[in-house]
Structure formats: C-alpha cells, structure tokens
Design an enzyme around this catalytic site. Structure first.
Site, PDB file in Angstrom:
ATOM      1  N   TRP A   1      -4.960   1.864   2.218  1.00 52.05           N
ATOM      2  CA  TRP A   1      -5.202   0.527   2.110  1.00 52.05           C
ATOM      3  C   TRP A   1      -6.665   0.653   1.680  1.00 52.05           C
ATOM      4  O   TRP A   1      -7.844   1.103   2.256  1.00 52.05           O
ATOM      5  CB  TRP A   1      -5.228  -0.302   3.056  1.00 52.05           C
ATOM      6  CG  TRP A   1      -5.725  -0.246   4.477  1.00 52.05           C
ATOM      7  CD1 TRP A   1      -6.706   0.384   4.660  1.00 52.05           C
ATOM      8  CD2 TRP A   1      -4.994  -0.606   5.702  1.00 52.05           C
ATOM      9  NE1 TRP A   1      -6.819   0.582   6.181  1.00 52.05           N
ATOM     10  CE2 TRP A   1      -5.715  -0.005   6.709  1.00 52.05           C
ATOM     11  CE3 TRP A   1      -3.901  -1.359   6.042  1.00 52.05           C
ATOM     12  CZ2 TRP A   1      -5.454  -0.103   8.083  1.00 52.05           C
ATOM     13  CZ3 TRP A   1      -3.502  -1.353   7.313  1.00 52.05           C
ATOM     14  CH2 TRP A   1      -4.178  -0.899   8.287  1.00 52.05           C
TER      15      TRP A   1
ATOM     16  N   ASP B   1      -1.480   8.130  -9.942  1.00 46.27           N
ATOM     17  CA  ASP B   1      -1.661   6.584  -9.798  1.00 46.27           C
ATOM     18  C   ASP B   1      -1.315   5.755 -10.868  1.00 46.27           C
ATOM     19  O   ASP B   1      -1.107   6.225 -12.098  1.00 46.27           O
ATOM     20  CB  ASP B   1      -3.072   6.202  -9.426  1.00 46.27           C
ATOM     21  CG  ASP B   1      -3.178   5.372  -8.163  1.00 46.27           C
ATOM     22  OD1 ASP B   1      -2.370   4.385  -8.183  1.00 46.27           O
ATOM     23  OD2 ASP B   1      -3.826   5.738  -7.121  1.00 46.27           O
TER      24      ASP B   1
ATOM     25  N   TYR C   1       0.811  -1.035  -0.109  1.00 43.55           N
ATOM     26  CA  TYR C   1      -0.043   0.039   0.164  1.00 43.55           C
ATOM     27  C   TYR C   1       0.963   1.123   0.074  1.00 43.55           C
ATOM     28  O   TYR C   1       1.863   1.213   0.658  1.00 43.55           O
ATOM     29  CB  TYR C   1      -0.910   0.084   1.305  1.00 43.55           C
ATOM     30  CG  TYR C   1      -1.824  -1.368   1.426  1.00 43.55           C
ATOM     31  CD1 TYR C   1      -2.302  -1.863   0.486  1.00 43.55           C
ATOM     32  CD2 TYR C   1      -1.578  -1.741   2.911  1.00 43.55           C
ATOM     33  CE1 TYR C   1      -2.926  -2.982   0.756  1.00 43.55           C
ATOM     34  CE2 TYR C   1      -2.280  -2.998   3.249  1.00 43.55           C
ATOM     35  CZ  TYR C   1      -2.993  -3.489   2.098  1.00 43.55           C
ATOM     36  OH  TYR C   1      -3.624  -4.654   2.726  1.00 43.55           O
TER      37      TYR C   1
END
Length: 488
Positions: free
Chosen positions: A192, A288, A178
């Site tokens: 998470w 991301d 994570y």
C-alpha cells in the site's frame, strides 16, 4: 443492476459472447499473462474475458480481463455505458429545483433509492458462501493459482484483492486494491503506497502503539465491490457504501472467522490475517502499470490466520503492464463517475480525460468555460488540491469546445496555442509513488499548461485569431445533397 456474486456477472458475460472458456492446461507462471496481454491489446473483436479451467492442476479456475472493455466495465457497475455513471451522479447532485410534478417524483425516487442502497451501509449476515470451507489449522496460499505476471517479478502476486482494514483510532473501514506478493505459503507483502488509506492505518497503528493491524483480502463478489476497492474516495466514505449505491442495494457482509473485520459474503475466497506495524520486508520488483518494473522497497507483511472460500472457488485476477490494459477501463470508470464531484469544486470544468498514454497520474487534460484572465491557472492549482488528483504530473487546460478525448485535437490545440515561456507553470509537489522519473520517492516536478485562447490581460496584445469554420447553411446544404455526390 445488482449481481448476486462474481458468478452472476460471469454468466451475463458468457451469455453475451463476452467470455471465452479455455480448457487447455496452462501455467500461472507467465503463460496466462502472455495470453491475456495479447487479448487485451489485440483486435476489439477478440478482447474477451477469459476463464481458464485448468491452471497448474490445482482445481481452481482463473478468470481475467473481466473489465477489459468499456462495455464490460459498464456492465460490471450496472450501467450500459460508462457515461451513465456520470449522469446518475449528476442527477443526484443537481442543485436546481425540479420543474413540475413529474420531475419532482423522479428526483424523489432517485433520493429514496440512494437512501435504500447506502443510507444504512453494508448489511451484516450470519452465514455466507465465502465461508463454506474454513481453513484455520494449516491455511496455505500454495493451494491458490496465484500468478507470476512478468519474468523479473519478485514472485507470485495477488492483484485483484479487496484489502480491508480499519483505522485503529476511529474504527472506520478502508478498502483498497493493493498488490500482494507471496513471500511464502503463510505470508504476503502488502504494497500500500504512501498516499493510500491502508498506509494511513499503518501510520495510525504506530502512533497509538497497536501491536497488530487486522487485515482481510476478499477475492470476488459483486464486481461493483471489486471496482470500489480501486476508487480514490475520501477517508470517511466506505467503499462498500459506494458499491451499494451502484448496486441499488446494500452489500451483504459477514464477520471474519479469525479477525475483527467484515468481508463481502458473496466473495469467492477470503484471506484473513494481521500486520505487525513494526515489521517490513522487501517487496518487489513488480512489472507495473507504468510499463516498467517497480524496484524492491520495504512494505508491511501480512501473517495469515485463515483462508475461507466457497466449495468450488473461482480465482479472479488481473495483470498490469504497458498500457492499455484492463486496469485502464477500471480507471476510466472512476474518471467518469468522479466528473460531477470535480465540478462541485470547479464548476467551470466541462470535461476531463486521463488517457492511457499518461497511465492516469501522468496526464490530465481538462476543458473549461474560461471567463477571466488566469482562469486556466486557477483550475490547474484547484485540481492539484483535489484528492489524488494532487499527484497529477501534468495538467493541460483547453477551451470548452475542444474534445479532450480526441488526443489529436488536443495536440493541435496545445502545440498551436501555447507560448512556452508564458503559458507553463512548473512546481514541485507530491507525485505518484510509482513515478520512477521523480528524483525523490513520491515527490518531484509537475507541470501545468494553459492551452486556452489568450487576451491582452494575459500578455497577448496581438489579438487571438478566429477558428476556421464552415457556415451552418453550407453544412446543411451538403448534408442534404451528400448522396447526390456519389460519396455515400
């Protein structure tokens, strides 16, 4: 092959010409990301692991892109080719009886090796390299060369840490990969996602009224341990048992100095602390693996109680962003290893591919041995019921002869074989937490596409055409005479 630690793996990469040392001073803020991104997306000959020796003047080197090619990813897991992962597990799971004494002895050796490596689980040791230096009075994240990856990130992020917690009800361990945002020198935001094991431990802690969740973050160690933290295992399977099977020997673990947890003894750096399950802070934004920024959301906060490390630690990290990047090959290793497990539940599956273009959860291409009407739909719904494949946003099913790794061939089959009114299934259900197109968080539309050949029973009474193929005799003739044509 079991590596003693990260250094052992780095040594192999350097000896094989797969690692470049960079002595020029660099910044952990954006500069390393831009260098690594160009290397990951550049020519294959230039795609190497990078060792930055002088980062921010902190005296701790940074290594990145360790797993950025199929070759390095395979080496990290003790094989020469990622397909070897599938073969190893298939050999272990083969249900048929061995043929002859030789095969029986070989199978026995495989079973005994597995029992030796994972049967007893990770092994506890009393002293460890990761605790050569122990900081409990004033542990500070500011001493580590933690990266800020992208311009609009909410801060610096630890991206390759093995995040270790235990279920407060059962005591069973979970290890997850994570991201962790640095809020300040003593606190980290723990991202998470809702479907992950760590988030389940957080929910369990609230249910039982636990005031604290012990947590540890291990950086480094045997690369099999790093990768295993990313593997989507069932809740009752210890990630370090999987790493032990890959290594061929148990993972050595040492007890934390301030928390009731164990961490890999060969790690470079360990961050210990606790989470208050009632406390959350905004985490993000973060550039991301979707290629977009994930917006800020509330996530738990880790309060640091200790930082332990080797006397001369190395800081391993990765970056994510627009694919393909290093994490693609980590996911590809998972895909290859888990194919035999998918076949346990769906034996008609020949192969599957989760391409970089689909950032894994957006596209799964599956080939099957079709035996009856509706068979493709059975597989679509079966995959949506298997672990984290339940988050797949699009599943495409093709016939067994289609190479699912050849996207051009897949596109030819799908675009030519699908009647969009008849062959598409659209449902609503769980999707990846990072799916920004879903109208609700982690819940949205999903599509299944049956691109297999159809018969009258499936609403195609016209008859399916025959594929064009040259006769085997002519292919063999041309093979023999190829040099005569002057085309060799």
């Amino acid at each position: 092959m079991a590596y003693r630690d990260l250094r052992d793996f780095l040594r192999r990469l350097e000896e094989a010409g797969e690692l470049i040392r960079i002595r020029t001073p660099v910044s952990s803020e954006l500069e390393i990301t831009e260098i690594a991104d160009r290397v990951m997306k550049g020519p294959a000959a230039r795609n190497k692991a990078l060792w930055f020796e002088n980062v921010d003047g902190k005296g701790i080197p940074v290594v990145i892109n360790l797993f950025g090619t199929p070759r390095r990813m395979a080496w990290a897991l003790g094989v020469e080719d990622l397909e070897d992962l599938r073969r190893r597990l298939e050999a272990l799971l083969r249900p048929e009886l061995p043929q002859g004494v030789g095969e029986a002895l070989e199978r026995l050796g495989q079973v005994l090796g597995t029992l030796r490596s994972i049967g007893l689980g990770p092994r506890r040791v009393s002293r460890a390299p990761c605790q050569e230096v122990v900081e409990t009075e004033q542990p500070s994240l500011d001493r580590l060369p933690i990266l800020k990856c992208w311009p609009k990130d909410g801060g610096r992020y630890i991206t390759l840490g093995q995040v270790i917690t235990r279920d407060p009800r059962t005591g069973k361990r979970n290890v997850g990969l994570y991201r962790l945002q640095v809020h300040d020198e003593r606190t980290l935001g723990v991202h998470w996602q809702i479907h992950k094991g760590g988030a389940e431990h957080e929910r369990a802690a609230r249910e039982v009224g636990a005031e604290r969740i012990p947590i540890a973050v291990a950086l480094g160690g045997d690369p099999a341990c790093i990768w295993a933290a990313s593997a989507p295992l069932p809740p009752d399977i210890d990630e370090y048992m999987l790493a032990g099977w890959l290594r061929g020997r148990p993972v050595e673990m040492v007890r934390c100095v301030t928390q009731p947890l164990e961490v890999p003894a060969s790690a470079e750096i360990v961050i210990e602390g606790y989470i208050d399950p009632r406390e959350q802070r905004l985490e993000g934004p973060f550039g991301d693996h979707t290629g977009y920024y994930t917006p800020p959301e509330p996530f738990p906060v880790m309060h640091i109680t200790a930082i332990t490390h080797r006397r001369d630690p190395i800081y391993p990290t990765t970056i994510v962003g627009r694919p393909p990047m290093e994490d693609y090959w980590m996911g590809k290793a998972t895909e290859r290893l888990f194919l035999p497990l998918v076949r346990l539940f769906l034996p008609e599956v020949v192969d599957y591919n989760m391409p970089a273009e689909g950032v894994f959860h957006n596209l799964v291409i599956v080939s099957i041995r079709k035996r009856f009407p509706g068979h493709a739909r059975k597989v679509i719904f079966g995959l949506w019921g298997l672990g984290l494949l339940s988050l797949a946003k699009c599943i495409v099913v093709v016939d067994e002869w289609v190479d699912v790794h050849n996207l051009s061939e897949v596109a030819w089959q799908v675009l030519g074989n699908v009647d969009w009114k008849r062959d598409v299934v659209i449902v609503e259900g769980p999707v990846d937490h990072l799916d920004h197109a879903a109208p609700l968080r982690a819940y949205g539309g999903k599509i299944g596409i049956d691109a297999t050949a159809k018969g009258p029973e499936e609403g195609h009474p016209r008859g399916w055409p025959e594929r064009i193929e040259m006769s085997p005799e002519i292919r063999a003739l041309v093979d023999r005479r190829w040099e005569e044509y002057g085309l060799a």
